[in-house]
Design a protein around this motif. Structure first.
Motif, mmCIF file in Angstrom:
data_model
loop_
_atom_site.group_PDB
_atom_site.id
_atom_site.type_symbol
_atom_site.label_atom_id
_atom_site.label_comp_id
_atom_site.label_asym_id
_atom_site.label_seq_id
_atom_site.Cartn_x
_atom_site.Cartn_y
_atom_site.Cartn_z
ATOM 1 N N PRO A 153 -55.186 -0.557 17.139
ATOM 2 C CA PRO A 153 -56.597 -1.780 18.636
ATOM 3 C C PRO A 153 -56.872 -2.890 18.718
ATOM 4 N N LEU A 154 -56.703 -3.324 18.977
ATOM 5 C CA LEU A 154 -57.449 -4.416 18.381
ATOM 6 C C LEU A 154 -58.929 -4.406 18.785
ATOM 7 N N PRO A 198 -48.921 -16.764 11.514
ATOM 8 C CA PRO A 198 -48.883 -17.582 12.757
ATOM 9 C C PRO A 198 -48.928 -16.192 13.688
ATOM 10 N N LYS A 199 -48.049 -15.608 13.826
ATOM 11 C CA LYS A 199 -47.526 -14.614 14.969
ATOM 12 C C LYS A 199 -48.984 -13.658 14.986
ATOM 13 N N ASP A 200 -49.986 -13.750 13.916
ATOM 14 C CA ASP A 200 -51.713 -12.917 14.452
ATOM 15 C C ASP A 200 -52.072 -13.463 14.357
ATOM 16 N N ILE A 250 -65.085 -8.395 3.885
ATOM 17 C CA ILE A 250 -64.516 -7.350 4.555
ATOM 18 C C ILE A 250 -63.005 -8.102 4.724
ATOM 19 N N GLY A 251 -61.853 -7.876 4.489
ATOM 20 C CA GLY A 251 -60.630 -8.582 5.217
ATOM 21 C C GLY A 251 -60.313 -7.310 6.481
ATOM 22 N N MET A 252 -59.269 -8.649 6.626
ATOM 23 C CA MET A 252 -59.048 -7.647 8.278
ATOM 24 C C MET A 252 -57.160 -8.197 8.408
ATOM 25 N N MET A 253 -57.065 -6.826 8.596
ATOM 26 C CA MET A 253 -55.270 -7.088 8.524
ATOM 27 C C MET A 253 -54.774 -6.639 9.965
ATOM 28 N N PRO A 254 -54.553 -7.214 10.957
ATOM 29 C CA PRO A 254 -54.286 -6.670 11.895
ATOM 30 C C PRO A 254 -53.015 -6.192 12.277
ATOM 31 N N VAL A 258 -59.200 -3.199 5.581
ATOM 32 C CA VAL A 258 -59.425 -2.815 6.548
ATOM 33 C C VAL A 258 -57.169 -3.254 7.134
ATOM 34 N N THR A 259 -56.502 -2.685 6.705
ATOM 35 C CA THR A 259 -55.245 -2.882 7.157
ATOM 36 C C THR A 259 -54.689 -1.610 8.052
ATOM 37 N N ASN A 260 -53.395 -2.257 8.313
ATOM 38 C CA ASN A 260 -52.094 -1.655 9.108
ATOM 39 C C ASN A 260 -51.267 -1.568 8.082
#
Length: 344
Positions: free
Chosen positions: A198-199, A222-224, A183-187, A261-263
């Motif tokens: 929220p993290l 890199p910012k994430d 499962i991928g997550m893109m915060p 699951v992504t913004n």
């Protein structure tokens, strides 16, 4: 007599998600003009994405920083393009975006009205926001005659990025990824905090999924990375890949995920374009304006009275549009869609 093949140039957008959505225009142009050649002027970062679009014959990098005018650079590029293209389609609505095709003396130059571009465009179209109520519709519309656009009933092809499976195998080895379903997550969300779930919720969800025997991959730039570390804290089957992979690698890794699951972000559109099931979270933005372009998406949007505000930070200071969307809601959605996938 058939219309002769055209030499087409598109001045592309500056955001990852917008560049993915622009593929809908590229597909439209190749369908309408069989045999046409298509060049795209784009920021250098976008080359890995454009390389995964078979409709694009040539990428012309424009090395100008965000917000930078760069007249010398634009003039140099325009000089190299003289005599090479018949028609230019300018997607951004800024004055400077229309400058290169004007300086290159491309005969046909079309775009929407914006920022005093009267002398730069040959065909200046008024943007009807009622008909063209989505970004992708606006992109595709510029590749069609105005009379076809007026009704608003035209086809929007779904973006579809190519996958490099050899690269995927190497990535799985390089990052010690398991054989568990992923499962991928893109915060991340480049626009601002009002689009970021929220993290702590991402962490709670990741823990539930790892406990269920799944692998979790946190993907971003890199910012994430710091955000990714917070999510994977104490979870052995969760991998923080933020900043450790190139954009082309992320394309392949997303294609390898069962769901994401992504913004509302650029990587949401990348996941949609590789055919992965998307759990799309919307806060300050609207799923009506920039939806994931796939039939395998579930939208999570509370639609509060103050939504959508389209602000970078919550103007009311509470960000309830995201804080009231709890991890359990997303867990149930991921589980339900996983069960649906297993049905015969």
């Amino acid at each position: 007599m058939n219309e002769p093949a055209k030499r087409l140039l598109v001045i592309g957008p500056s955001w990852v998600g917008d560049m993915v959505m622009a593929q809908s225009l590229f597909i439209t142009l190749k369908q309408r003009y069989p045999g046409a050649t298509l060049g795209v002027i784009a920021p250098a970062w976008s080359q890995p994405i454009l390389a995964r679009m078979p409709q694009v014959d040539e990428v012309l990098p424009l090395s100008v920083g965000h917000g930078e005018f760069g007249l010398k650079t634009r003039r140099e590029l325009a000089n190299r393009l003289k005599g090479r293209f018949d028609r230019a389609i300018v997607l951004p609505r800024s004055w400077k975006a229309a400058l290169v095709p004007f300086l290159a003396r491309i005969p046909e130059r079309v775009g929407f009205l914006g920022e005093q571009r009267y002398g730069l465009l040959k065909e200046r179209r008024k943007l009807d926001k009622q008909v063209l109520d989505q970004t992708v519709k606006r992109f595709v519309a510029l590749g069609l005659p105005e009379e076809e656009v007026a009704s608003g009933r035209f086809t929007i092809p779904q973006p579809r990025l190519e996958i490099d499976y050899d690269n995927l195998v190497n990535l799985r080895i390089q990052h010690a990824l398991s054989s568990r379903p992923a499962i991928g997550m893109m915060p991340g969300a480049e626009y601002g905090p009002a689009k970021q779930w929220p993290l702590a919720y991402f962490h709670t969800l990741a823990k539930r999924l790892v406990d269920d025997g799944l692998e979790v991959r946190i993907l971003g730039g890199p910012k994430d990375h710091i955000a990714g570390q917070e999510i994977v804290q104490g979870l052995p089957q969760a991998h923080n890949l933020c900043g450790k992979t190139a954009l082309a690698d992320v394309v392949d890794l997303l294609a390898d995920c069962r769901q994401v699951v992504t913004n509302d972000s650029g990587l949401m559109h990348v996941a949609s374009a590789v055919g992965t099931r998307v759990q799309a979270i919307y806060g300050s933005s609207s799923p009506d304006y920039t939806p994931p372009l796939t039939n395998k998406a579930r939208i999570h949007y509370l639609g509060l009275e103050c939504s959508p505000c389209f602000q970078r930070d919550c103007p009311l200071g509470h960000t309830n549009c995201l804080n009231q969307m709890h991890a359990e809601t997303l867990y149930k959605a991921v589980s339900a869609d996983a069960s649906e996938r297993l049905k015969p």
